[in-house]
Design a protein around this motif. Sequence first.
Motif, PDB file in Angstrom:
ATOM      1  N   TYR A  62       0.829  -1.190   0.000  1.00  0.00           N
ATOM      2  CA  TYR A  62       0.000   0.000   0.000  1.00  0.00           C
ATOM      3  C   TYR A  62       0.868   1.246   0.000  1.00  0.00           C
ATOM      4  O   TYR A  62       1.982   1.247   0.488  1.00  0.00           O
ATOM      5  CB  TYR A  62      -0.912   0.012   1.242  1.00  0.00           C
ATOM      6  N   ASP A  63       0.304   2.347  -0.517  1.00  0.00           N
ATOM      7  CA  ASP A  63       1.031   3.597  -0.512  1.00  0.00           C
ATOM      8  C   ASP A  63       1.029   4.249   0.859  1.00  0.00           C
ATOM      9  O   ASP A  63       1.990   4.885   1.253  1.00  0.00           O
ATOM     10  CB  ASP A  63       0.448   4.566  -1.534  1.00  0.00           C
ATOM     11  N   ARG A  64      -0.093   4.112   1.587  1.00  0.00           N
ATOM     12  CA  ARG A  64      -0.194   4.744   2.899  1.00  0.00           C
ATOM     13  C   ARG A  64      -0.791   3.766   3.891  1.00  0.00           C
ATOM     14  O   ARG A  64      -1.822   3.151   3.635  1.00  0.00           O
ATOM     15  CB  ARG A  64      -1.084   5.979   2.838  1.00  0.00           C
ATOM     16  N   ASP A  65      -0.136   3.642   5.024  1.00  0.00           N
ATOM     17  CA  ASP A  65      -0.689   2.896   6.147  1.00  0.00           C
ATOM     18  C   ASP A  65      -0.917   3.902   7.273  1.00  0.00           C
ATOM     19  O   ASP A  65      -0.060   4.719   7.571  1.00  0.00           O
ATOM     20  CB  ASP A  65       0.254   1.808   6.626  1.00  0.00           C
ATOM     21  N   VAL A  66      -2.082   3.833   7.899  1.00  0.00           N
ATOM     22  CA  VAL A  66      -2.429   4.790   8.937  1.00  0.00           C
ATOM     23  C   VAL A  66      -2.421   4.072  10.272  1.00  0.00           C
ATOM     24  O   VAL A  66      -3.040   3.021  10.432  1.00  0.00           O
ATOM     25  CB  VAL A  66      -3.826   5.417   8.669  1.00  0.00           C
ATOM     26  N   TYR A  67      -1.673   4.625  11.233  1.00  0.00           N
ATOM     27  CA  TYR A  67      -1.662   4.124  12.601  1.00  0.00           C
ATOM     28  C   TYR A  67      -2.332   5.187  13.468  1.00  0.00           C
ATOM     29  O   TYR A  67      -1.855   6.317  13.560  1.00  0.00           O
ATOM     30  CB  TYR A  67      -0.232   3.882  13.088  1.00  0.00           C
ATOM     31  N   VAL A  68      -3.427   4.838  14.102  1.00  0.00           N
ATOM     32  CA  VAL A  68      -4.210   5.802  14.879  1.00  0.00           C
ATOM     33  C   VAL A  68      -3.935   5.587  16.356  1.00  0.00           C
ATOM     34  O   VAL A  68      -3.988   4.462  16.852  1.00  0.00           O
ATOM     35  CB  VAL A  68      -5.718   5.645  14.580  1.00  0.00           C
ATOM     36  N   GLN A  69      -3.632   6.682  17.042  1.00  0.00           N
ATOM     37  CA  GLN A  69      -3.507   6.640  18.493  1.00  0.00           C
ATOM     38  C   GLN A  69      -4.874   7.021  19.068  1.00  0.00           C
ATOM     39  O   GLN A  69      -5.345   8.133  18.869  1.00  0.00           O
ATOM     40  CB  GLN A  69      -2.439   7.619  18.982  1.00  0.00           C
ATOM     41  N   PRO A  70      -5.539   6.120  19.755  1.00  0.00           N
ATOM     42  CA  PRO A  70      -6.926   6.375  20.152  1.00  0.00           C
ATOM     43  C   PRO A  70      -7.086   7.503  21.176  1.00  0.00           C
ATOM     44  O   PRO A  70      -8.142   8.110  21.245  1.00  0.00           O
ATOM     45  CB  PRO A  70      -7.383   5.052  20.743  1.00  0.00           C
ATOM     46  N   THR A  71      -6.100   7.831  21.967  1.00  0.00           N
ATOM     47  CA  THR A  71      -6.278   8.863  22.995  1.00  0.00           C
ATOM     48  C   THR A  71      -5.806  10.229  22.544  1.00  0.00           C
ATOM     49  O   THR A  71      -6.004  11.207  23.248  1.00  0.00           O
ATOM     50  CB  THR A  71      -5.509   8.472  24.272  1.00  0.00           C
ATOM     51  N   ALA A  72      -5.174  10.344  21.403  1.00  0.00           N
ATOM     52  CA  ALA A  72      -4.655  11.637  20.958  1.00  0.00           C
ATOM     53  C   ALA A  72      -5.397  12.085  19.710  1.00  0.00           C
ATOM     54  O   ALA A  72      -6.086  11.312  19.051  1.00  0.00           O
ATOM     55  CB  ALA A  72      -3.173  11.527  20.674  1.00  0.00           C
ATOM     56  N   ALA A  73      -5.216  13.332  19.363  1.00  0.00           N
ATOM     57  CA  ALA A  73      -5.845  13.875  18.169  1.00  0.00           C
ATOM     58  C   ALA A  73      -4.897  13.803  16.970  1.00  0.00           C
ATOM     59  O   ALA A  73      -5.180  14.382  15.938  1.00  0.00           O
ATOM     60  CB  ALA A  73      -6.272  15.315  18.424  1.00  0.00           C
ATOM     61  N   CYS A  74      -3.789  13.097  17.112  1.00  0.00           N
ATOM     62  CA  CYS A  74      -2.810  12.971  16.032  1.00  0.00           C
ATOM     63  C   CYS A  74      -2.692  11.503  15.618  1.00  0.00           C
ATOM     64  O   CYS A  74      -2.991  10.602  16.400  1.00  0.00           O
ATOM     65  CB  CYS A  74      -1.437  13.475  16.487  1.00  0.00           C
ATOM     66  N   HIS A  75      -2.238  11.297  14.414  1.00  0.00           N
ATOM     67  CA  HIS A  75      -1.947   9.935  13.950  1.00  0.00           C
ATOM     68  C   HIS A  75      -0.684   9.962  13.087  1.00  0.00           C
ATOM     69  O   HIS A  75      -0.242  11.017  12.653  1.00  0.00           O
ATOM     70  CB  HIS A  75      -3.147   9.336  13.193  1.00  0.00           C
ATOM     71  N   ILE A  76      -0.141   8.796  12.877  1.00  0.00           N
ATOM     72  CA  ILE A  76       1.107   8.665  12.117  1.00  0.00           C
ATOM     73  C   ILE A  76       0.785   8.029  10.769  1.00  0.00           C
ATOM     74  O   ILE A  76       0.106   7.008  10.707  1.00  0.00           O
ATOM     75  CB  ILE A  76       2.130   7.818  12.893  1.00  0.00           C
ATOM     76  N   GLU A  77       1.236   8.678   9.716  1.00  0.00           N
ATOM     77  CA  GLU A  77       1.049   8.149   8.366  1.00  0.00           C
ATOM     78  C   GLU A  77       2.412   7.850   7.763  1.00  0.00           C
ATOM     79  O   GLU A  77       3.401   8.504   8.056  1.00  0.00           O
ATOM     80  CB  GLU A  77       0.349   9.169   7.462  1.00  0.00           C
ATOM     81  N   ARG A  78       2.421   6.840   6.898  1.00  0.00           N
ATOM     82  CA  ARG A  78       3.614   6.571   6.096  1.00  0.00           C
ATOM     83  C   ARG A  78       3.425   7.247   4.752  1.00  0.00           C
ATOM     84  O   ARG A  78       2.467   6.956   4.044  1.00  0.00           O
ATOM     85  CB  ARG A  78       3.799   5.069   5.897  1.00  0.00           C
ATOM     86  N   GLN A  79       4.320   8.132   4.394  1.00  0.00           N
ATOM     87  CA  GLN A  79       4.241   8.823   3.117  1.00  0.00           C
ATOM     88  C   GLN A  79       5.437   8.427   2.261  1.00  0.00           C
ATOM     89  O   GLN A  79       6.549   8.340   2.745  1.00  0.00           O
ATOM     90  CB  GLN A  79       4.256  10.336   3.322  1.00  0.00           C
TER      91      GLN A  79
END
Length: 93
Positions: A62-79
Amino acid sequence: MTRTKLLSLVTAAAVGIGALTATPQPANAVVWWVVPAIVGGAVLGVGVGAAAANSGPWAYAYDRDVYVQPTAACHIERQRMDDGRLRRVRVCD
């Protein structure tokens, strides 16, 4: 005995004695570079196989995988960068 017969008899005896003393020696067929060539080929084969297995477009499906942190308003993406490598970027909403 004539001189020709005596000379041929001496010559035949000399050839016979020479043939008896010059026995053939067994062949020494040990080649020094065979074992290093096999070891080097195995090492290079493993290295080329590892390099081929870890490269190419099939490494990531995949081009982008999204990892979501459930307690924060930020997430980490692979670009994907311009040269094809991936980097992780923190994206905040």
